[in-house]
Scaffold this active site. Structure first.
Site, mmCIF file in Angstrom:
data_model
loop_
_atom_site.group_PDB
_atom_site.id
_atom_site.type_symbol
_atom_site.label_atom_id
_atom_site.label_comp_id
_atom_site.label_asym_id
_atom_site.label_seq_id
_atom_site.Cartn_x
_atom_site.Cartn_y
_atom_site.Cartn_z
ATOM 1 N N SER A 13 0.827 -1.215 0.000
ATOM 2 C CA SER A 13 0.000 0.000 0.000
ATOM 3 C C SER A 13 0.860 1.264 0.000
ATOM 4 C CB SER A 13 -0.985 0.005 1.173
ATOM 5 O OG SER A 13 -0.337 0.281 2.386
ATOM 6 N N ARG A 91 13.188 -7.723 4.869
ATOM 7 C CA ARG A 91 14.471 -8.397 4.806
ATOM 8 C C ARG A 91 15.563 -7.388 5.146
ATOM 9 N NH1 ARG A 91 16.492 -13.230 3.052
ATOM 10 N NH2 ARG A 91 18.502 -13.070 2.022
ATOM 11 N N ASN A 107 13.559 4.089 4.032
ATOM 12 C CA ASN A 107 12.658 3.093 4.604
ATOM 13 C C ASN A 107 11.558 3.812 5.351
ATOM 14 O OD1 ASN A 107 11.732 0.496 5.453
ATOM 15 N ND2 ASN A 107 12.640 0.875 7.470
ATOM 16 N N HIS A 109 8.929 3.220 8.625
ATOM 17 C CA HIS A 109 8.719 2.363 9.793
ATOM 18 C C HIS A 109 7.507 2.889 10.567
ATOM 19 C CE1 HIS A 109 9.733 -0.507 12.866
ATOM 20 N NE2 HIS A 109 9.554 0.439 13.771
ATOM 21 N N ASP A 141 20.772 2.814 6.967
ATOM 22 C CA ASP A 141 22.192 2.541 7.157
ATOM 23 C C ASP A 141 22.335 1.070 7.552
ATOM 24 O OD1 ASP A 141 21.520 2.387 9.823
ATOM 25 O OD2 ASP A 141 22.510 4.264 10.399
ATOM 26 N N GLU A 142 23.480 0.720 8.122
ATOM 27 C CA GLU A 142 23.713 -0.713 8.337
ATOM 28 C C GLU A 142 22.967 -1.272 9.546
ATOM 29 O OE1 GLU A 142 27.907 -1.173 8.165
ATOM 30 O OE2 GLU A 142 27.977 -0.425 6.105
ATOM 31 N N ASP A 145 16.350 -0.025 11.247
ATOM 32 C CA ASP A 145 15.471 1.107 11.594
ATOM 33 C C ASP A 145 16.250 2.225 12.275
ATOM 34 O OD1 ASP A 145 13.363 -0.406 10.585
ATOM 35 O OD2 ASP A 145 12.904 -1.281 12.528
HETATM 36 C C1 GRF Z 1 4.043 -0.607 6.717
HETATM 37 O O1 GRF Z 1 3.404 -0.504 7.968
HETATM 38 C C2 GRF Z 1 5.455 -0.099 6.784
HETATM 39 O O2 GRF Z 1 5.624 0.946 7.681
HETATM 40 C C3 GRF Z 1 6.204 -1.310 7.276
HETATM 41 O O3 GRF Z 1 5.597 -2.395 6.625
HETATM 42 C C4 GRF Z 1 4.242 -2.066 6.302
HETATM 43 C C5 GRF Z 1 4.091 -2.271 4.835
HETATM 44 O O4 GRF Z 1 2.776 -2.063 4.393
HETATM 45 N N1 GRF Z 1 7.623 -1.181 7.016
HETATM 46 P P1 GRF Z 1 2.449 -1.978 2.850
HETATM 47 O O5 GRF Z 1 2.971 -3.266 2.211
HETATM 48 O O6 GRF Z 1 3.143 -0.773 2.296
HETATM 49 O O7 GRF Z 1 0.962 -1.878 2.756
#
Ligand code: GRF
Length: 205
Positions: A13, A91, A107, A109, A141-142, A145
């Protein structure tokens, strides 16, 4: 025009929201050049194909981390990707991969980092009893999160919430936050000082 590569493992999404924001002009001068999933059955791959985008499954199962990362990096480079966006990519990336795209991997989170890194962040926050939750877009980074923060959005925890309703409202903010962060990176008028993003007056590129 900047080429974006999306890495995902699931429903996608966040990827879809990015694609929508590019199509509507909210993220200018960008295109999604490639969508890669390490899970062949990820819903996000189907969405990408429906949108007419190049979508690749590069299965990670049974592969050494760096071996898989080398395959992914080769595909990204072949498609001239300049910015890599992790969107539910379940991953860990190898240090080797991170070095291939310095300050070019983002990324998202679903918590206000540095609180609640790792899996099921929304549930962790809910169970902890926080009154304010949210999401973070950061450079990769390495460490998990961990990289410098680009954008955070807060979400109040309401009396009637359960972990699912909270996660749904965080997700709405994720869909806004990710495109904001991509726009910032593509505009390039900031520097990273330590962990801090500092705005500069003129675009650096
Ligand atoms: C989201 O909550 C994102 O923050 C986390 O994984 C989920 C992925 O959701 N890293 P989607 O596949 O983008 O709907």
């Amino acid at each position: 025009m900047k080429n974006i590569g999306i890495l995902l493992s699931g429903r996608g999404s966040n990827f879809e929201a990015i694609a929508r924001n590019i199509a509507s002009g909210h993220v200018p001068d960008a295109r999604i050049a490639l969508v890669i999933s390490n899970k062949p059955d990820a819903g996000g791959l189907g969405t990408a194909r429906r949108l007419g985008l190049t979508a690749l499954a590069i299965p990670s199962r049974g592969k050494e981390r760096e071996q898989h990362d080398r395959e992914v990096a080769a595909a990204l480079k072949e498609h001239k990707v300049e910015l890599v966006c992790l969107a539910g990519y379940m991953r860990l990336l190898s240090p080797w991969f991170v070095k291939q795209f310095p300050q070019r991997i983002l990324n998202i989170h679903p918590s206000l980092l540095p609180s609640f890194p790792g899996l099921e962040a929304q549930q962790q926050a809910f169970a902890y009893g926080v009154k304010v939750a949210g999401c973070t877009v950061h450079f990769v980074d390495e460490e998990l999160d961990h990289g410098a923060i680009l954008v955070q959005k807060t979400v109040p925890v309401l009396d009637g919430d359960d972990e699912h309703s909270l996660a749904d409202r965080i997700l709405e903010q994720e869909h806004i936050a990710y495109s904001e962060a991509i726009r910032m990176v593509l505009e390039g008028n900031f520097e990273v000082a330590g962990r801090r993003l500092v705005r500069t007056l003129t675009a650096s590129k």
